[in-house]
Enzyme design. Sequence first.
Site, PDB file in Angstrom:
ATOM      1  N   LYS A  78       0.839  -1.202   0.000  1.00 56.46           N
ATOM      2  CA  LYS A  78       0.000   0.000   0.000  1.00 56.46           C
ATOM      3  C   LYS A  78       0.878   1.259   0.000  1.00 56.46           C
ATOM      4  O   LYS A  78       0.630   2.210  -0.742  1.00 56.46           O
ATOM      5  CB  LYS A  78      -0.930  -0.017   1.224  1.00 56.46           C
ATOM      6  CG  LYS A  78      -2.025  -1.070   1.100  1.00 56.46           C
ATOM      7  CD  LYS A  78      -2.753  -1.331   2.405  1.00 56.46           C
ATOM      8  CE  LYS A  78      -3.750  -2.492   2.215  1.00 56.46           C
ATOM      9  NZ  LYS A  78      -4.391  -2.924   3.455  1.00 56.46           N
ATOM     10  N   GLN A 125      -4.335  -1.546   9.727  1.00 54.75           N
ATOM     11  CA  GLN A 125      -4.285  -2.879   9.116  1.00 54.75           C
ATOM     12  C   GLN A 125      -4.879  -3.918  10.066  1.00 54.75           C
ATOM     13  O   GLN A 125      -4.526  -3.985  11.235  1.00 54.75           O
ATOM     14  CB  GLN A 125      -2.821  -3.241   8.781  1.00 54.75           C
ATOM     15  CG  GLN A 125      -2.665  -4.547   8.027  1.00 54.75           C
ATOM     16  CD  GLN A 125      -3.307  -4.531   6.642  1.00 54.75           C
ATOM     17  OE1 GLN A 125      -3.173  -3.569   5.889  1.00 54.75           O
ATOM     18  NE2 GLN A 125      -4.030  -5.596   6.304  1.00 54.75           N
ATOM     19  N   ASP A 169     -10.997   2.841   4.270  1.00 55.71           N
ATOM     20  CA  ASP A 169     -11.344   1.422   4.149  1.00 55.71           C
ATOM     21  C   ASP A 169     -12.856   1.239   4.030  1.00 55.71           C
ATOM     22  O   ASP A 169     -13.326   0.174   3.645  1.00 55.71           O
ATOM     23  CB  ASP A 169     -10.849   0.645   5.387  1.00 55.71           C
ATOM     24  CG  ASP A 169      -9.579  -0.147   5.100  1.00 55.71           C
ATOM     25  OD1 ASP A 169      -9.323  -0.443   3.915  1.00 55.71           O
ATOM     26  OD2 ASP A 169      -8.864  -0.471   6.060  1.00 55.71           O
TER      27      ASP A 169
END
Length: 301
Positions: free
Chosen positions: A53, A97, A120
């Site tokens: 990412k 994460q 997200d």
Amino acid sequence: MTAQLIDGTALSRRLRAEIGRRAGDLGAHGPRPGLAVILVGDDPASAVYVRNKVKACAEHGLRSVLETYPGTLAEAQLLERIAALNADASIHGILVQMPLPRHIDPHRVIEAIDPRKDVDGYSVLSAGELLTGLPGLRPCTPLGCMALIESTGVDLRGRHAVVIGRSNTVGKPMALLLLQAHATVTVCHSATPDIGRHTREADVVVAAVGRRRTLLADMVKPGAIVIDVGINRDEQGRLCGDVDFDPVRERLGPDGWITPVPGGVGPMTITMLLANTVQAAEAAAAAGGGADPASVASLSH
Ligand code: NAP
């Protein structure tokens, strides 16, 4: 003749070029889009995802900040860091994460992120916006699947779509996005008897289970679109999806479409993370005055 491949790597390349251009436009008038990535603990798979990412940000003109913490980090400390990033105007997206160590409540962490920075799309507010059709940040993997389906040129209106899997991060938002695109949607899960009965009728099947050979050749109809979200390993340790790829591709025939694993959904998930970060930065720029109408329009997926 076998089904046509939907190449997620090639589509990602095209979309990322456009994302890079939008990031450059923002950077010319203000701060570059900024993404904060938080990794807690030393899970090797998470470390790889996070690295990819950060690398993708650097390659497309986004700024990224990677914060890594030991698995012993207290939940309160993590929440404090998120509060600081919420207040940082140079950060437009915050990604924590998953999975987190067991002593940290992921729901509390997700809800601590400013909804405008929830790139997200996992928060209750983002889920509600998706459910009600309001503009907002959508979860990256289902958004990537929609782009893959759109790239075939097949109009989803009135088509029957079957989603296998009902997680909050993939299956459920996927079903809602398909519904929003006017498909007739069926959701299958671990308690669904005879999943093939549903998938054999489907024009689109999205497999998001995490178990290889979930979708077999006798479970699809020729001409269907098959999107394989699953990430598994075969007996040789090679990466594979939930779909029994070669026989299913054969069965779908020349009018069908299928995504490979790797090279299908995987690259699209990161592409949509970049897109969401740029979208959040555009929204922040618009809110700060001098709103560009095109940017405001792009808030809605
Ligand atoms: P998850 O939270 O474990 O959810 C799996 C879903 O599959 C659940 O809804 C479960 O049903 C269902 N399921 C389990 N066994 C089943 C069976 N035998 N038949 C039908 N349904 C079954 O997983 P997830 O996070 O949604 O991820 C799914 C897969 O996608 C994983 O392999 C993951 O690694 C992969 N993934 C890939 C990407 C990417 O970028 N390529 C991104 C995210 C996830 P119940 O709800 O009834 O338990």
